[in-house]
Design a protein around this motif. Structure first.
Motif, mmCIF file in Angstrom:
data_model
loop_
_atom_site.group_PDB
_atom_site.id
_atom_site.type_symbol
_atom_site.label_atom_id
_atom_site.label_comp_id
_atom_site.label_asym_id
_atom_site.label_seq_id
_atom_site.Cartn_x
_atom_site.Cartn_y
_atom_site.Cartn_z
ATOM 1 N N ILE A 170 0.854 -1.202 0.000
ATOM 2 C CA ILE A 170 0.000 0.000 0.000
ATOM 3 C C ILE A 170 0.884 1.243 0.000
ATOM 4 O O ILE A 170 0.656 2.190 -0.759
ATOM 5 C CB ILE A 170 -0.936 0.001 1.234
ATOM 6 N N SER A 171 1.924 1.222 0.845
ATOM 7 C CA SER A 171 2.776 2.409 0.972
ATOM 8 C C SER A 171 3.542 2.696 -0.314
ATOM 9 O O SER A 171 3.924 3.840 -0.574
ATOM 10 C CB SER A 171 3.742 2.247 2.155
ATOM 11 N N LEU A 172 3.779 1.640 -1.119
ATOM 12 C CA LEU A 172 4.480 1.846 -2.391
ATOM 13 C C LEU A 172 3.654 2.663 -3.380
ATOM 14 O O LEU A 172 4.188 3.344 -4.244
ATOM 15 C CB LEU A 172 4.810 0.489 -3.035
ATOM 16 N N HIS A 173 2.308 2.546 -3.251
ATOM 17 C CA HIS A 173 1.426 3.166 -4.250
ATOM 18 C C HIS A 173 0.513 4.236 -3.656
ATOM 19 O O HIS A 173 -0.423 4.669 -4.330
ATOM 20 C CB HIS A 173 0.548 2.077 -4.897
ATOM 21 N N VAL A 174 0.757 4.616 -2.423
ATOM 22 C CA VAL A 174 -0.226 5.448 -1.725
ATOM 23 C C VAL A 174 -0.226 6.913 -2.182
ATOM 24 O O VAL A 174 -1.238 7.603 -2.069
ATOM 25 C CB VAL A 174 -0.029 5.323 -0.185
ATOM 26 N N CYS A 175 0.891 7.377 -2.737
ATOM 27 C CA CYS A 175 0.970 8.799 -3.098
ATOM 28 C C CYS A 175 0.013 9.141 -4.250
ATOM 29 O O CYS A 175 -0.116 8.360 -5.196
ATOM 30 C CB CYS A 175 2.392 9.161 -3.514
ATOM 31 N N PRO A 176 -0.663 10.290 -4.176
ATOM 32 C CA PRO A 176 -1.583 10.688 -5.251
ATOM 33 C C PRO A 176 -0.838 10.814 -6.576
ATOM 34 O O PRO A 176 0.281 11.318 -6.618
ATOM 35 C CB PRO A 176 -2.115 12.044 -4.790
ATOM 36 N N GLY A 177 -1.464 10.320 -7.631
ATOM 37 C CA GLY A 177 -0.848 10.405 -8.953
ATOM 38 C C GLY A 177 0.054 9.239 -9.272
ATOM 39 O O GLY A 177 0.431 9.039 -10.432
ATOM 40 N N PHE A 178 0.391 8.430 -8.261
ATOM 41 C CA PHE A 178 1.253 7.269 -8.471
ATOM 42 C C PHE A 178 0.378 6.109 -8.929
ATOM 43 O O PHE A 178 -0.652 5.848 -8.314
ATOM 44 C CB PHE A 178 1.978 6.917 -7.165
#
Lengths: 60, 170
Positions: B83-91
């Motif tokens: 989850i933390s790998l993809h959590v940033c907006p736009g990622f």
């Protein structure tokens, strides 16, 4: 995040170890089943550690 | 009370089997090969199911639940990592979302729910109840046993099939 060649073998091996734990339960070998399950969890954690450090580093 | 707990353990196994079959559905129908972290989450779920199998076969014991909790911890960490790998907006997220959430987010919910279920079962646990060890399993428990063993065996085959047991070429 692709699987490396070594990963694939080890992943299949981890599934195999879990199946062995289930077979041990079926064969009513409690201590053996618990030992295999603990081993499988430790190996899974080692695999996770490898992916959390060597493949994609965590920025602490 | 022991029979109730065993049936609830079998229910957990059925739910986990259903989730693993769903993951297979995504893998086969959507042609989406699982990533290493996805496989580790499957292994965590199998760990939870194996701890429930111990309860079915050898009677309900806190040590079996402890193994289930350790499996939840392992799988939950892996899911949280993904989850933390993809959590940033736009990622970009990994894989197709199901009901608006990625599979690894669902996986994290499953581990949290497993912890809650084990906590509930530990509330039901009575240390004074006689241990029903090696008692023949009823049909419900036997079916759960067979279902999770088959899905685990299927995972060995498909994972090995992706690359084979010998030197990997693809």
């Amino acid at each position: 995040m692709e699987l490396t060649e070594e990963d694939k073998h080890m992943m299949a091996g981890l599934f195999l170890i879990f199946t062995l734990a289930m077979i041990s339960i079926y064969a009513k070998k409690r201590e053996l089943a618990i030992s295999i399950l603990v081993l499988a969890l430790l190996l899974s954690l080692m695999m996770f550690y490898y992916h959390a450090t060597d493949i994609l580093e965590i920025n602490w | 009370m022991d029979a109730l707990q065993k049936n609830l353990n079998a229910l957990i196994i059925f739910i986990i089997t259903g989730v693993l079959i769903g993951a297979y559905g995504v893998q086969i129908i959507e042609h989406e090969q699982p990533c290493p972290l996805c496989m580790l989450q499957r292994l965590g779920m199998m760990g939870v199911a194996t701890s429930c199998l111990l309860n079915l076969q050898f009677g309900v014991r806190p040590s079996h639940y402890a193994l289930g909790l350790l499996s939840c911890l392992m799988g939950g960490f892996v899911a949280l990592r993904q989850i933390s790998l993809h959590v940033c907006p736009g990622f970009p997220t990994f894989g197709l979302p199901v009901l608006g959430l990625s599979l690894y987010t669902w996986s994290f919910f499953i581990f949290v729910c497993s912890v809650l279920a084990i906590a509930f079962l530990l509330f039901l646990y009575n240390p004074k109840q006689p241990l029903e060890e090696n008692k023949p399993l009823n049909l419900w428990c036997r079916t759960a046993f067979i279902a999770i063993t088959l899905i685990t065996a299927a995972n060995i085959i498909t994972t090995a099939w992706q690359c084979g047991w010998g030197p990997c070429e693809g």
